[in-house]
Enzyme design. Sequence first.
Site, PDB file in Angstrom:
ATOM      1  N   ALA A  18     -19.859 -29.879   1.786  1.00 26.37           N
ATOM      2  CA  ALA A  18     -20.257 -28.732   2.618  1.00 26.37           C
ATOM      3  C   ALA A  18     -20.944 -29.134   3.921  1.00 26.37           C
ATOM      4  CB  ALA A  18     -21.176 -27.820   1.807  1.00 26.37           C
ATOM      5  N   TYR A 162      -2.471 -39.086   0.062  1.00 23.91           N
ATOM      6  CA  TYR A 162      -3.131 -37.799   0.338  1.00 23.91           C
ATOM      7  C   TYR A 162      -2.276 -36.643  -0.181  1.00 23.91           C
ATOM      8  CZ  TYR A 162      -5.220 -34.002   3.110  1.00 23.91           C
ATOM      9  OH  TYR A 162      -5.811 -32.827   3.503  1.00 23.91           O
TER      10      TYR A 162
HETATM   11  P1  NAP Z   1     -13.972 -33.146   7.088  1.00 22.31           P
HETATM   12  O1  NAP Z   1     -14.374 -32.454   8.349  1.00 22.31           O
HETATM   13  O2  NAP Z   1     -13.588 -34.588   7.146  1.00 22.31           O
HETATM   14  O3  NAP Z   1     -15.135 -32.941   5.982  1.00 22.31           O
HETATM   15  C1  NAP Z   1     -14.971 -33.476   4.692  1.00 22.31           C
HETATM   16  C2  NAP Z   1     -16.160 -33.113   3.852  1.00 22.31           C
HETATM   17  O4  NAP Z   1     -15.976 -33.691   2.532  1.00 22.31           O
HETATM   18  C3  NAP Z   1     -17.459 -33.699   4.398  1.00 22.31           C
HETATM   19  O5  NAP Z   1     -18.517 -32.809   4.155  1.00 22.31           O
HETATM   20  C4  NAP Z   1     -17.620 -34.975   3.572  1.00 22.31           C
HETATM   21  O6  NAP Z   1     -18.953 -35.409   3.438  1.00 22.31           O
HETATM   22  C5  NAP Z   1     -17.108 -34.482   2.229  1.00 22.31           C
HETATM   23  N1  NAP Z   1     -16.765 -35.584   1.335  1.00 22.31           N
HETATM   24  C6  NAP Z   1     -15.832 -36.563   1.529  1.00 22.31           C
HETATM   25  N2  NAP Z   1     -15.818 -37.390   0.478  1.00 22.31           N
HETATM   26  C7  NAP Z   1     -16.738 -36.933  -0.406  1.00 22.31           C
HETATM   27  C8  NAP Z   1     -17.185 -37.366  -1.676  1.00 22.31           C
HETATM   28  N3  NAP Z   1     -16.671 -38.456  -2.271  1.00 22.31           N
HETATM   29  N4  NAP Z   1     -18.163 -36.657  -2.305  1.00 22.31           N
HETATM   30  C9  NAP Z   1     -18.699 -35.560  -1.714  1.00 22.31           C
HETATM   31  N5  NAP Z   1     -18.325 -35.114  -0.509  1.00 22.31           N
HETATM   32  C10 NAP Z   1     -17.359 -35.795   0.144  1.00 22.31           C
HETATM   33  O7  NAP Z   1     -12.722 -32.418   6.418  1.00 22.31           O
HETATM   34  P2  NAP Z   1     -12.170 -30.917   6.590  1.00 22.31           P
HETATM   35  O8  NAP Z   1     -11.125 -30.938   7.643  1.00 22.31           O
HETATM   36  O9  NAP Z   1     -13.298 -29.957   6.683  1.00 22.31           O
HETATM   37  O10 NAP Z   1     -11.399 -30.759   5.188  1.00 22.31           O
HETATM   38  C11 NAP Z   1     -11.993 -30.103   4.076  1.00 22.31           C
HETATM   39  C12 NAP Z   1     -10.921 -29.978   2.990  1.00 22.31           C
HETATM   40  O11 NAP Z   1      -9.793 -29.275   3.517  1.00 22.31           O
HETATM   41  C13 NAP Z   1     -10.386 -31.343   2.515  1.00 22.31           C
HETATM   42  O12 NAP Z   1     -10.146 -31.285   1.129  1.00 22.31           O
HETATM   43  C14 NAP Z   1      -9.086 -31.491   3.272  1.00 22.31           C
HETATM   44  O13 NAP Z   1      -8.182 -32.320   2.617  1.00 22.31           O
HETATM   45  C15 NAP Z   1      -8.622 -30.041   3.316  1.00 22.31           C
HETATM   46  N6  NAP Z   1      -7.671 -29.758   4.387  1.00 22.31           N
HETATM   47  C16 NAP Z   1      -8.026 -29.885   5.686  1.00 22.31           C
HETATM   48  C17 NAP Z   1      -7.081 -29.584   6.683  1.00 22.31           C
HETATM   49  C18 NAP Z   1      -7.412 -29.665   8.135  1.00 22.31           C
HETATM   50  O14 NAP Z   1      -6.491 -29.453   8.936  1.00 22.31           O
HETATM   51  N7  NAP Z   1      -8.641 -29.935   8.537  1.00 22.31           N
HETATM   52  C19 NAP Z   1      -5.783 -29.196   6.318  1.00 22.31           C
HETATM   53  C20 NAP Z   1      -5.447 -29.093   4.965  1.00 22.31           C
HETATM   54  C21 NAP Z   1      -6.404 -29.375   4.012  1.00 22.31           C
HETATM   55  P3  NAP Z   1     -19.613 -36.499   4.467  1.00 22.31           P
HETATM   56  O15 NAP Z   1     -20.162 -35.693   5.612  1.00 22.31           O
HETATM   57  O16 NAP Z   1     -20.659 -37.158   3.620  1.00 22.31           O
HETATM   58  O17 NAP Z   1     -18.513 -37.447   4.867  1.00 22.31           O
END
Ligand code: NAP
Length: 254
Positions: A18, A162
């Site tokens: 989050a 992924y």
């Molecule tokens: P992001 O900006 O990279 O943020 C990822 C979040 O996950 C961060 O808060 C990170 O914490 C946390 N995290 C990563 N590894 C973790 C772990 N081992 N334990 C606990 N927390 C962890 O990613 P986002 O774009 O918001 O994506 C969020 C979700 O949506 C993901 O599952 C991603 O695959 C999915 N998604 C995203 C997109 C897109 O276009 N952005 C599209 C499809 C799906 P830290 O701050 O500590 O790193």
Amino acid sequence: MQVTYSDLKNKIVLVTGATRGIGKEIVKNLASQGAHVVFNYREGKEAVAEELKKELMALGAANATGLMFDVSNGEQIKTAIDSFSKDFGPISGLVNNAGISKDTLILRLKESDIQEILDTNLKGAILVAQALSRGFLRAENVSIVNVSSVVGLMGNASQVAYAASKAGLLGFTKSMAKELASKNVRCNAICPGFIATDMTDALDEKVKEVYLSQIPLTRFGSANEVANLTSFLLSQASAYITGEIIKIDGGLYI
Ligand code: NAP
């Protein structure tokens, strides 16, 4: 634009990952609906968690509690959730959002990277749901939202691990929906397309242009739009929806 769901007021919802991006928008949306927001962060992000708690309370959260754990670490998850549940009772909403991507051609993909991607994106979601399951049986109107990806449906070059992790989440979603439906626990998955966050900022400009040219709505999505869909699925407005996979991708995968 934000729709308000009155039953989210005081609902206890845990959101993993989050601290940034989509997860952060989801917890902000829930806070403004008056939920008790339980946000997950990793070790070393204590200062970020402190700030986030203040921000969520200012937005109107009934309460905001940070839980420190790595989603790939079953012991950390169990310790944090057991201690929270003792103090506040069962959690009735879960958003498995934490995720990582390490885009590279299969020839260059390291075994350690495959492990980390699967552990975080797939095993992590199952472990968190498992740790909450006993509490789910005592809670009302439980809803789980798994954040998958259109890539889990359509595949993508340079994202084999992924995409596999995100496709795995869909099987988990449907099985969980079937297993716990009789206990009034719902479980759905959302498949975002290209959403502007740190994860997508990291992509090459040329890759972004290619994506954009394939999106019928001719723009990237916002984390806020994903948060709106998530709140709908957590609320009783979606009470008859379970085991469903909903794309939010501007038409990328029609
Ligand atoms: P992001 O900006 O990279 O943020 C990822 C979040 O996950 C961060 O808060 C990170 O914490 C946390 N995290 C990563 N590894 C973790 C772990 N081992 N334990 C606990 N927390 C962890 O990613 P986002 O774009 O918001 O994506 C969020 C979700 O949506 C993901 O599952 C991603 O695959 C999915 N998604 C995203 C997109 C897109 O276009 N952005 C599209 C499809 C799906 P830290 O701050 O500590 O790193």
